[in-house]
Design a protein around this motif. Sequence first.
Motif, PDB file in Angstrom:
ATOM      1  N   UNK A 102       0.768  -1.239   0.014  1.00 47.07           N
ATOM      2  CA  UNK A 102       0.004  -0.089  -0.066  1.00 47.07           C
ATOM      3  C   UNK A 102       0.810   1.081  -0.007  1.00 47.07           C
ATOM      4  N   UNK A 103       2.093   1.153   0.819  1.00 42.55           N
ATOM      5  CA  UNK A 103       2.742   2.470   0.854  1.00 42.55           C
ATOM      6  C   UNK A 103       3.291   2.442  -0.583  1.00 42.55           C
ATOM      7  N   UNK A 104       4.133   1.489  -1.068  1.00 47.31           N
ATOM      8  CA  UNK A 104       4.695   1.720  -2.532  1.00 47.31           C
ATOM      9  C   UNK A 104       3.742   2.207  -3.356  1.00 47.31           C
ATOM     10  N   UNK A 105       2.582   1.662  -3.646  1.00 46.60           N
ATOM     11  CA  UNK A 105       1.369   2.126  -4.368  1.00 46.60           C
ATOM     12  C   UNK A 105       1.104   3.621  -4.233  1.00 46.60           C
ATOM     13  N   UNK A 106       0.741   3.965  -3.021  1.00 49.06           N
ATOM     14  CA  UNK A 106       0.397   5.113  -2.589  1.00 49.06           C
ATOM     15  C   UNK A 106       1.692   6.222  -2.969  1.00 49.06           C
ATOM     16  N   UNK A 107       3.025   5.796  -2.597  1.00 48.77           N
ATOM     17  CA  UNK A 107       3.985   6.456  -3.074  1.00 48.77           C
ATOM     18  C   UNK A 107       4.169   6.857  -4.727  1.00 48.77           C
ATOM     19  N   UNK A 108       4.047   5.836  -5.271  1.00 50.54           N
ATOM     20  CA  UNK A 108       3.926   5.992  -6.840  1.00 50.54           C
ATOM     21  C   UNK A 108       2.796   6.920  -7.355  1.00 50.54           C
ATOM     22  N   UNK A 111       3.225  10.532  -9.284  1.00 46.79           N
ATOM     23  CA  UNK A 111       2.680  10.686 -10.876  1.00 46.79           C
ATOM     24  C   UNK A 111       1.818  11.992 -10.689  1.00 46.79           C
ATOM     25  N   UNK A 112       0.961  12.189  -9.403  1.00 49.73           N
ATOM     26  CA  UNK A 112       0.202  13.320  -9.498  1.00 49.73           C
ATOM     27  C   UNK A 112       0.915  14.512  -9.362  1.00 49.73           C
ATOM     28  N   UNK A 171       7.300  18.311  -8.876  1.00 50.05           N
ATOM     29  CA  UNK A 171       7.816  17.662  -7.416  1.00 50.05           C
ATOM     30  C   UNK A 171       7.599  16.087  -7.285  1.00 50.05           C
ATOM     31  N   UNK A 172       8.319  15.350  -6.347  1.00 48.12           N
ATOM     32  CA  UNK A 172       7.899  13.939  -6.100  1.00 48.12           C
ATOM     33  C   UNK A 172       7.483  13.934  -4.741  1.00 48.12           C
ATOM     34  N   UNK A 173       7.039  12.839  -4.477  1.00 48.14           N
ATOM     35  CA  UNK A 173       6.351  12.641  -3.077  1.00 48.14           C
ATOM     36  C   UNK A 173       7.380  13.126  -1.933  1.00 48.14           C
ATOM     37  N   UNK A 174       8.692  12.791  -1.903  1.00 47.46           N
ATOM     38  CA  UNK A 174       9.510  13.314  -0.881  1.00 47.46           C
ATOM     39  C   UNK A 174       9.729  14.609  -0.937  1.00 47.46           C
ATOM     40  N   UNK A 175       9.530  15.406  -2.045  1.00 50.32           N
ATOM     41  CA  UNK A 175       9.696  16.845  -1.985  1.00 50.32           C
ATOM     42  C   UNK A 175       8.489  17.451  -1.350  1.00 50.32           C
ATOM     43  N   UNK A 176       7.538  16.814  -1.829  1.00 50.70           N
ATOM     44  CA  UNK A 176       6.186  17.383  -1.182  1.00 50.70           C
ATOM     45  C   UNK A 176       6.292  17.273   0.332  1.00 50.70           C
ATOM     46  N   UNK A 177       6.717  16.105   0.885  1.00 51.64           N
ATOM     47  CA  UNK A 177       6.766  15.994   2.269  1.00 51.64           C
ATOM     48  C   UNK A 177       7.451  16.670   3.222  1.00 51.64           C
ATOM     49  N   UNK A 178       8.654  17.370   2.509  1.00 55.28           N
ATOM     50  CA  UNK A 178       9.282  18.309   2.861  1.00 55.28           C
ATOM     51  C   UNK A 178       8.717  19.643   2.982  1.00 55.28           C
ATOM     52  N   UNK A 231      -4.028  18.151  -4.101  1.00 59.06           N
ATOM     53  CA  UNK A 231      -3.586  17.048  -4.995  1.00 59.06           C
ATOM     54  C   UNK A 231      -3.264  16.017  -4.319  1.00 59.06           C
ATOM     55  N   UNK A 232      -2.073  15.974  -3.366  1.00 57.33           N
ATOM     56  CA  UNK A 232      -1.609  15.069  -2.383  1.00 57.33           C
ATOM     57  C   UNK A 232      -2.635  14.542  -1.852  1.00 57.33           C
ATOM     58  N   UNK A 233      -3.368  15.460  -1.131  1.00 58.73           N
ATOM     59  CA  UNK A 233      -4.274  14.847   0.109  1.00 58.73           C
ATOM     60  C   UNK A 233      -5.620  13.877  -0.828  1.00 58.73           C
ATOM     61  N   UNK A 234      -5.801  14.465  -1.973  1.00 57.95           N
ATOM     62  CA  UNK A 234      -6.916  13.582  -2.686  1.00 57.95           C
ATOM     63  C   UNK A 234      -6.502  12.270  -3.002  1.00 57.95           C
ATOM     64  N   UNK A 235      -5.000  12.083  -3.396  1.00 58.69           N
ATOM     65  CA  UNK A 235      -4.361  10.662  -3.707  1.00 58.69           C
ATOM     66  C   UNK A 235      -4.570  10.087  -2.273  1.00 58.69           C
ATOM     67  N   UNK A 236      -4.030  10.739  -1.045  1.00 57.22           N
ATOM     68  CA  UNK A 236      -4.032  10.027   0.072  1.00 57.22           C
ATOM     69  C   UNK A 236      -5.569   9.399   0.196  1.00 57.22           C
ATOM     70  N   UNK A 237      -6.486  10.039   0.276  1.00 59.03           N
ATOM     71  CA  UNK A 237      -7.992   9.842   0.309  1.00 59.03           C
ATOM     72  C   UNK A 237      -8.140   8.848  -0.377  1.00 59.03           C
ATOM     73  N   UNK A 238      -7.956   8.706  -1.688  1.00 57.29           N
ATOM     74  CA  UNK A 238      -8.257   7.774  -2.524  1.00 57.29           C
ATOM     75  C   UNK A 238      -7.573   6.355  -2.457  1.00 57.29           C
TER      76      UNK A 238
END
Length: 132
Positions: free
Chosen positions: A20-26, A30-31, A37-44, A119-126
């Motif tokens: 689940x983590x890997x799929x969500x990170x991917x 993509x989003x 940005x990538x997921x790690x960029x956004x986390x920072x 955008x990131x929150x929508x991916x997390x929710x989905x």
Amino acid sequence: MAAKKAEHALVEEWRDILALHARTQCEIDRALQRHGLCASDFEVLDLLAEGAAADGGCAYRVQEISDRVHLSQSALSRLIGRLERDGLVERAMCPEDRRGVRVALTGQGRALHGEVRPVQRAVLARMLGRTG
């Protein structure tokens, strides 16, 4: 036999979490790709936005960020360097410890974070089944 089944269930649950983590990170990667940005960029950026002082000043030392975003010190340093070159964050010496470095969002970083946060929150929710 029951112990073996319990162990197998535990391992399968762990593997499900990793998948689940890997799929969500991917999906986040993509989003956010169209925003540069990538997921790690956004986390920072997200961590810095959450911890920003009222005056927009530096909120976190590099070590504090490293403890929260699960990146090695060297990977985080490269990521922060890239975000700094892109004008999204700035580094400054810690006033209380001249050996330490604090990182803060720039105005451009705050604006981009505000744009991509939904955008990131929508991916997390989905991905975590919290839509609808």
